[in-house]
Scaffold this active site. Structure first.
Site, mmCIF file in Angstrom:
data_model
loop_
_atom_site.group_PDB
_atom_site.id
_atom_site.type_symbol
_atom_site.label_atom_id
_atom_site.label_comp_id
_atom_site.label_asym_id
_atom_site.label_seq_id
_atom_site.Cartn_x
_atom_site.Cartn_y
_atom_site.Cartn_z
ATOM 1 N N SER A 65 0.791 -1.238 0.000
ATOM 2 C CA SER A 65 0.000 0.000 0.000
ATOM 3 C C SER A 65 0.819 1.283 0.000
ATOM 4 C CB SER A 65 -0.949 0.007 1.197
ATOM 5 O OG SER A 65 -2.031 -0.857 0.973
ATOM 6 N N LYS A 68 -0.257 3.711 -2.603
ATOM 7 C CA LYS A 68 -1.285 4.750 -2.481
ATOM 8 C C LYS A 68 -0.706 6.158 -2.416
ATOM 9 C CE LYS A 68 -4.789 1.805 -0.279
ATOM 10 N NZ LYS A 68 -4.051 0.558 -0.016
ATOM 11 N N SER A 122 -5.424 3.463 4.743
ATOM 12 C CA SER A 122 -5.080 2.509 3.684
ATOM 13 C C SER A 122 -6.301 1.774 3.150
ATOM 14 C CB SER A 122 -4.036 1.503 4.183
ATOM 15 O OG SER A 122 -3.213 1.074 3.118
ATOM 16 N N LYS A 229 2.885 6.764 5.138
ATOM 17 C CA LYS A 229 2.137 5.680 4.484
ATOM 18 C C LYS A 229 2.717 4.344 4.921
ATOM 19 C CE LYS A 229 -1.205 4.100 2.326
ATOM 20 N NZ LYS A 229 -1.247 3.165 3.469
#
Length: 309
Positions: A65, A68, A122, A229
């Protein structure tokens, strides 16, 4: 390197002149002192080009992820209105991996909040929905991700989906330093990725969902996290990228493929201690065994790829 006005303003805001007594200024950092559990890593000042530390930093690996963050960058560069209500449509293609979500199909949320929950929590359905509503559609969005990667000089990076659920989304720690720097130029990405808690107010039907940040460090004021993140896939291990203030300077940290949910947090703490005191700490035996296993797997994969080609 040319920086945008927004990035420079933020960097100036964070930057504090470090005294001559600072550990960083007193002596050159010894890279061999820093011990990390992450199999692949990179550390750099946000306002400098060279890496302070690298560990397999040019090895392309699945990034889960962390993807993202590029999704957010493409959304911001598209110029599409953040106030627009987006419909969560049923997937037109199967998810590459488990994509559980609490969001109801056909409900709506403003693009700004869809982006926020994709970053901070997420949320995979949110990232997918951002791509579906991109000008030109889903495939155009994925192509835009790869175009943006090339423009940033991320030469060892490939994206095939906007969520990170595919293990074919691959990058390197060094490339991701570039991505974090680029993402930090947008105040919205800085805000959304570091939001601690958020309640999404959906419509058609009207309901609410609570979301929390997946990075525990954003809850600690002492870290001064500016971009964050996290990511996880079985193929990618535990991953974390962030921009945080350490000893008065903005530092980009990229940690890829760690064992266990706490390993990236432990590595972040070791990096902070290394930058402020020069001491690098130590990692658990289980993490070292995991690293040996993964390095052997990477080596085997590389040799197979070479023989096939």
């Amino acid at each position: 390197m040319i920086r945008s006005a927004g990035f420079l303003a933020w960097t100036v805001l964070l930057f504090v002149q470090v005294s001559s007594a600072s550990a960083i200024e007193k002596a050159e950092l010894n890279r061999t002192e820093l011990q990390l559990a992450s199999v692949n890593a990179a550390v750099a000042y946000a306002d400098a080009d060279e890496l302070l530390y690298d560990k397999n930093a040019d090895r392309p690996v699945p990034i889960a992820s962390i993807t993202k963050l590029m999704t957010a960058l493409v959304v911001m560069k598209s110029g599409e209105p953040l106030t627009e209500w987006l419909e969560f449509r049923e997937r037109h293609i199967p998810a590459p991996a488990n994509a559980y979500t609490r969001i109801r199909v056909r409900s709506e949320l403003r693009r700004a909040d869809v982006l926020r929950i994709a970053l901070m929590s997420s949320e995979n359905f949110a990232a997918y929905t951002l791509a579906r509503h991109h000008p030109g559609g889903y495939n155009a969005f994925v192509e835009a991700m790869n175009v943006q990667a090339r423009e940033l000089g991320m030469t060892n990076t490939t994206f095939v989906d906007p969520t990170g659920l595919s293990a074919e989304n691959r990058s390197t720690a060094a490339d991701l330093v570039r991505l974090v720097r680029a993402a930090s130029e947008y105040p919205q990405i800085r805000e959304y990725s570091t939001t601690r808690y958020f309640t999404g107010r959906f419509r058609q039907p009207r309901y609410r969902l609570a979301f929390g940040n997946t990075n525990a460090l954003v809850h600690r004021d002492s870290w001064g996290v500016g971009v964050s993140k996290t990511g996880y896939l079985s193929e990618a291990g535990r991953c974390l990228v962030m921009l945080a203030e350490i000893d008065g300077r903005p530092v980009v940290t990229v940690l890829l493929d760690s064992l266990g949910t706490r390993s990236p947090m432990g590595d972040a703490g070791r990096i902070k201690r290394w930058l402020t005191t020069g001491a690098g700490g130590s990692v658990a035996a289980a993490a070292k065994a995991y690293e040996r296993k993964k390095n052997a797997a990477y080596a085997s994969s590389d040799s197979t790829s070479v023989s096939v080609n």
